[in-house]
Write a protein that holds these residues in place. Sequence first.
Motif, PDB file in Angstrom:
ATOM      1  N   ALA A  66       0.834  -1.203   0.000  1.00 44.06           N
ATOM      2  CA  ALA A  66       0.000   0.000   0.000  1.00 44.06           C
ATOM      3  C   ALA A  66       0.865   1.248   0.000  1.00 44.06           C
ATOM      4  CB  ALA A  66      -0.930   0.012   1.210  1.00 44.06           C
ATOM      5  N   TYR A  67       0.302   2.302  -0.567  1.00 40.92           N
ATOM      6  CA  TYR A  67       0.909   3.631  -0.513  1.00 40.92           C
ATOM      7  C   TYR A  67      -0.090   4.558   0.168  1.00 40.92           C
ATOM      8  CZ  TYR A  67       2.706   8.175  -1.882  1.00 40.92           C
ATOM      9  OH  TYR A  67       3.174   9.459  -1.861  1.00 40.92           O
ATOM     10  N   VAL A  68       0.364   5.257   1.210  1.00 36.45           N
ATOM     11  CA  VAL A  68      -0.503   6.133   1.993  1.00 36.45           C
ATOM     12  C   VAL A  68       0.124   7.521   2.058  1.00 36.45           C
ATOM     13  CG1 VAL A  68      -1.602   6.529   4.229  1.00 36.45           C
ATOM     14  CG2 VAL A  68      -1.330   4.189   3.368  1.00 36.45           C
ATOM     15  N   GLY A  69      -0.678   8.546   1.799  1.00 38.06           N
ATOM     16  CA  GLY A  69      -0.192   9.922   1.857  1.00 38.06           C
ATOM     17  C   GLY A  69      -1.096  10.786   2.711  1.00 38.06           C
ATOM     18  N   ASN A  70      -0.486  11.706   3.488  1.00 33.82           N
ATOM     19  CA  ASN A  70      -1.243  12.635   4.338  1.00 33.82           C
ATOM     20  C   ASN A  70      -0.576  14.011   4.335  1.00 33.82           C
ATOM     21  OD1 ASN A  70      -3.422  10.963   5.877  1.00 33.82           O
ATOM     22  ND2 ASN A  70      -1.561   9.730   6.045  1.00 33.82           N
ATOM     23  N   PRO A  71      -0.556  14.710   3.217  1.00 30.15           N
ATOM     24  CA  PRO A  71       0.075  16.039   3.205  1.00 30.15           C
ATOM     25  C   PRO A  71      -0.849  17.111   3.776  1.00 30.15           C
ATOM     26  CG  PRO A  71      -0.765  15.512   1.034  1.00 30.15           C
ATOM     27  CD  PRO A  71      -0.999  14.295   1.878  1.00 30.15           C
ATOM     28  N   GLY A  72      -0.271  18.057   4.488  1.00 28.70           N
ATOM     29  CA  GLY A  72      -1.016  19.202   5.006  1.00 28.70           C
ATOM     30  C   GLY A  72      -0.863  20.395   4.075  1.00 28.70           C
ATOM     31  N   VAL A  73      -1.927  21.175   3.938  1.00 25.16           N
ATOM     32  CA  VAL A  73      -1.939  22.329   3.040  1.00 25.16           C
ATOM     33  C   VAL A  73      -2.340  23.573   3.837  1.00 25.16           C
ATOM     34  CG1 VAL A  73      -2.899  23.317   0.926  1.00 25.16           C
ATOM     35  CG2 VAL A  73      -2.574  20.842   1.110  1.00 25.16           C
ATOM     36  N   ASP A  74      -1.570  24.650   3.675  1.00 29.71           N
ATOM     37  CA  ASP A  74      -1.832  25.926   4.359  1.00 29.71           C
ATOM     38  C   ASP A  74      -1.846  25.763   5.876  1.00 29.71           C
ATOM     39  OD1 ASP A  74      -2.042  27.222   1.925  1.00 29.71           O
ATOM     40  OD2 ASP A  74      -4.206  26.964   1.802  1.00 29.71           O
ATOM     41  N   ILE A  75      -0.963  24.935   6.401  1.00 33.29           N
ATOM     42  CA  ILE A  75      -0.889  24.743   7.848  1.00 33.29           C
ATOM     43  C   ILE A  75      -0.406  26.044   8.499  1.00 33.29           C
ATOM     44  CG2 ILE A  75       0.135  23.393   9.700  1.00 33.29           C
ATOM     45  CD1 ILE A  75      -1.770  21.846   7.882  1.00 33.29           C
ATOM     46  N   PRO A  76      -1.143  26.587   9.473  1.00 39.37           N
ATOM     47  CA  PRO A  76      -0.746  27.864  10.073  1.00 39.37           C
ATOM     48  C   PRO A  76       0.493  27.720  10.948  1.00 39.37           C
ATOM     49  CG  PRO A  76      -2.622  26.948  11.242  1.00 39.37           C
ATOM     50  CD  PRO A  76      -2.390  26.059  10.054  1.00 39.37           C
ATOM     51  N   ALA A  77       1.214  28.798  11.060  1.00 38.59           N
ATOM     52  CA  ALA A  77       2.402  28.837  11.911  1.00 38.59           C
ATOM     53  C   ALA A  77       2.511  30.230  12.517  1.00 38.59           C
ATOM     54  CB  ALA A  77       3.659  28.506  11.109  1.00 38.59           C
ATOM     55  N   THR A  78       3.005  30.305  13.721  1.00 30.12           N
ATOM     56  CA  THR A  78       3.196  31.598  14.373  1.00 30.12           C
ATOM     57  C   THR A  78       4.587  32.140  14.053  1.00 30.12           C
ATOM     58  OG1 THR A  78       3.988  30.516  16.389  1.00 30.12           O
ATOM     59  CG2 THR A  78       1.630  30.998  16.248  1.00 30.12           C
ATOM     60  N   PHE A  79       4.684  33.444  13.952  1.00 28.07           N
ATOM     61  CA  PHE A  79       5.979  34.084  13.737  1.00 28.07           C
ATOM     62  C   PHE A  79       5.955  35.459  14.389  1.00 28.07           C
ATOM     63  CE2 PHE A  79       3.291  35.320  10.238  1.00 28.07           C
ATOM     64  CZ  PHE A  79       3.594  36.649  10.000  1.00 28.07           C
ATOM     65  N   ASN A  80       7.118  36.001  14.611  1.00 26.75           N
ATOM     66  CA  ASN A  80       7.263  37.269  15.317  1.00 26.75           C
ATOM     67  C   ASN A  80       7.153  38.430  14.329  1.00 26.75           C
ATOM     68  OD1 ASN A  80       7.858  39.365  17.008  1.00 26.75           O
ATOM     69  ND2 ASN A  80       9.874  38.617  17.632  1.00 26.75           N
ATOM     70  N   LEU A  81       6.056  39.194  14.416  1.00 29.30           N
ATOM     71  CA  LEU A  81       5.876  40.351  13.542  1.00 29.30           C
ATOM     72  C   LEU A  81       6.871  41.464  13.850  1.00 29.30           C
ATOM     73  CD1 LEU A  81       1.977  40.691  13.500  1.00 29.30           C
ATOM     74  CD2 LEU A  81       3.421  40.166  11.533  1.00 29.30           C
ATOM     75  N   ASN A  82       7.392  41.446  15.059  1.00 31.06           N
ATOM     76  CA  ASN A  82       8.270  42.531  15.482  1.00 31.06           C
ATOM     77  C   ASN A  82       9.731  42.100  15.538  1.00 31.06           C
ATOM     78  OD1 ASN A  82       8.566  45.239  16.209  1.00 31.06           O
ATOM     79  ND2 ASN A  82       8.567  44.768  18.398  1.00 31.06           N
ATOM     80  N   ALA A  83      10.070  41.075  14.775  1.00 29.79           N
ATOM     81  CA  ALA A  83      11.467  40.649  14.735  1.00 29.79           C
ATOM     82  C   ALA A  83      12.312  41.694  14.006  1.00 29.79           C
ATOM     83  CB  ALA A  83      11.586  39.302  14.040  1.00 29.79           C
ATOM     84  N   ALA A  84      13.540  41.859  14.449  1.00 28.21           N
ATOM     85  CA  ALA A  84      14.437  42.832  13.823  1.00 28.21           C
ATOM     86  C   ALA A  84      14.689  42.459  12.365  1.00 28.21           C
ATOM     87  CB  ALA A  84      15.754  42.906  14.590  1.00 28.21           C
ATOM     88  N   THR A  85      14.649  43.442  11.493  1.00 24.38           N
ATOM     89  CA  THR A  85      14.848  43.208  10.061  1.00 24.38           C
ATOM     90  C   THR A  85      16.293  43.413   9.624  1.00 24.38           C
ATOM     91  OG1 THR A  85      14.207  45.507   9.624  1.00 24.38           O
ATOM     92  CG2 THR A  85      12.471  43.844   9.524  1.00 24.38           C
ATOM     93  N   VAL A  86      17.114  43.944  10.520  1.00 24.08           N
ATOM     94  CA  VAL A  86      18.529  44.165  10.223  1.00 24.08           C
ATOM     95  C   VAL A  86      19.352  43.416  11.259  1.00 24.08           C
ATOM     96  CG1 VAL A  86      20.368  45.871   9.945  1.00 24.08           C
ATOM     97  CG2 VAL A  86      18.030  46.431   9.241  1.00 24.08           C
ATOM     98  N   ALA A  87      20.304  42.622  10.808  1.00 26.60           N
ATOM     99  CA  ALA A  87      21.123  41.828  11.719  1.00 26.60           C
ATOM    100  C   ALA A  87      21.895  42.722  12.684  1.00 26.60           C
ATOM    101  CB  ALA A  87      22.085  40.952  10.918  1.00 26.60           C
ATOM    102  N   ASN A  88      21.945  42.276  13.947  1.00 29.90           N
ATOM    103  CA  ASN A  88      22.705  42.957  15.003  1.00 29.90           C
ATOM    104  C   ASN A  88      22.230  44.387  15.264  1.00 29.90           C
ATOM    105  OD1 ASN A  88      24.437  40.671  15.242  1.00 29.90           O
ATOM    106  ND2 ASN A  88      25.645  41.419  13.501  1.00 29.90           N
ATOM    107  N   SER A  89      20.961  44.685  14.929  1.00 30.11           N
ATOM    108  CA  SER A  89      20.454  46.042  15.140  1.00 30.11           C
ATOM    109  C   SER A  89      19.725  46.197  16.464  1.00 30.11           C
ATOM    110  CB  SER A  89      19.523  46.439  13.991  1.00 30.11           C
ATOM    111  OG  SER A  89      18.426  45.539  13.907  1.00 30.11           O
ATOM    112  N   GLY A  90      19.405  45.066  17.123  1.00 28.90           N
ATOM    113  CA  GLY A  90      18.731  45.138  18.411  1.00 28.90           C
ATOM    114  C   GLY A  90      17.350  45.756  18.312  1.00 28.90           C
ATOM    115  N   GLN A  91      16.965  46.500  19.356  1.00 30.74           N
ATOM    116  CA  GLN A  91      15.645  47.121  19.396  1.00 30.74           C
ATOM    117  C   GLN A  91      15.438  48.116  18.262  1.00 30.74           C
ATOM    118  OE1 GLN A  91      13.115  46.410  21.277  1.00 30.74           O
ATOM    119  NE2 GLN A  91      14.056  45.030  22.754  1.00 30.74           N
ATOM    120  N   ALA A  92      16.507  48.751  17.812  1.00 30.65           N
ATOM    121  CA  ALA A  92      16.379  49.759  16.755  1.00 30.65           C
ATOM    122  C   ALA A  92      15.939  49.149  15.431  1.00 30.65           C
ATOM    123  CB  ALA A  92      17.710  50.489  16.573  1.00 30.65           C
TER     124      ALA A  92
END
Length: 204
Positions: A174-200
């Motif tokens: 037998a071959y069995v498949g169970n793929p998920g589609v559009d599975i939600p995930a949490t992420f940080n909207l306020n993550a720094a966009t520039v490396a080593n920039s800290g709060q700024a």
Amino acid sequence: WEFYPPFTPKSAGRFSNYDPATNSLVIAGVGGNPLDLGRKTNYKDFSPRFGIAYRLTDKTVVRGGFAMSYFPYPDNDYAFNFPILQNNSFSAPNSFSEAQNAGQPVSMASGFPAPIVLASPPSVIPVTAIKIGTTSLVNQTYTAVPLNFREPYVESWNLAVQRALPGKFVLEAAYVGNPGVDIPATFNLNAATVANSGQAGRPL
């Protein structure tokens, strides 16, 4: 076909959603805000299920099936931001001092202190505002519920061949498949966009 309407509280003021566009908390059912926070209703959760079995010979059978299953937004991570969720804590300054509330000792014998409850909230609370008698709302964690959220789904399928063997044994491949589609995930909207920039480097 499955249908999951947006969550709606029983009364106004029981949902609080973070809006990153305005950096504020939107209170459901207050000040003209809809009870469902304006989440769009999706009517396209088509979820077919079917199966088939075909006997090739007296000893060989082919079986197959397919299904789609949706699941709604997880309710334990919904719009329960301030002032809906309020945690009151009463801690002792050290292990040798008793916990106090308004200068009075807190003990199990005297019962738990009355919670500090916020009055009816305004329709929108800027996170730069100050909680009544407590600290600022700035350094807090909030959940933003996307208003165009689409329910994720799982596609399940299988294809099997069964063959009867001597001695009442059965061989199956037998071959069995169970793929998920559009599975939600949490992420940080306020993550720094520039490396080593800290709060700024944070956008909010």
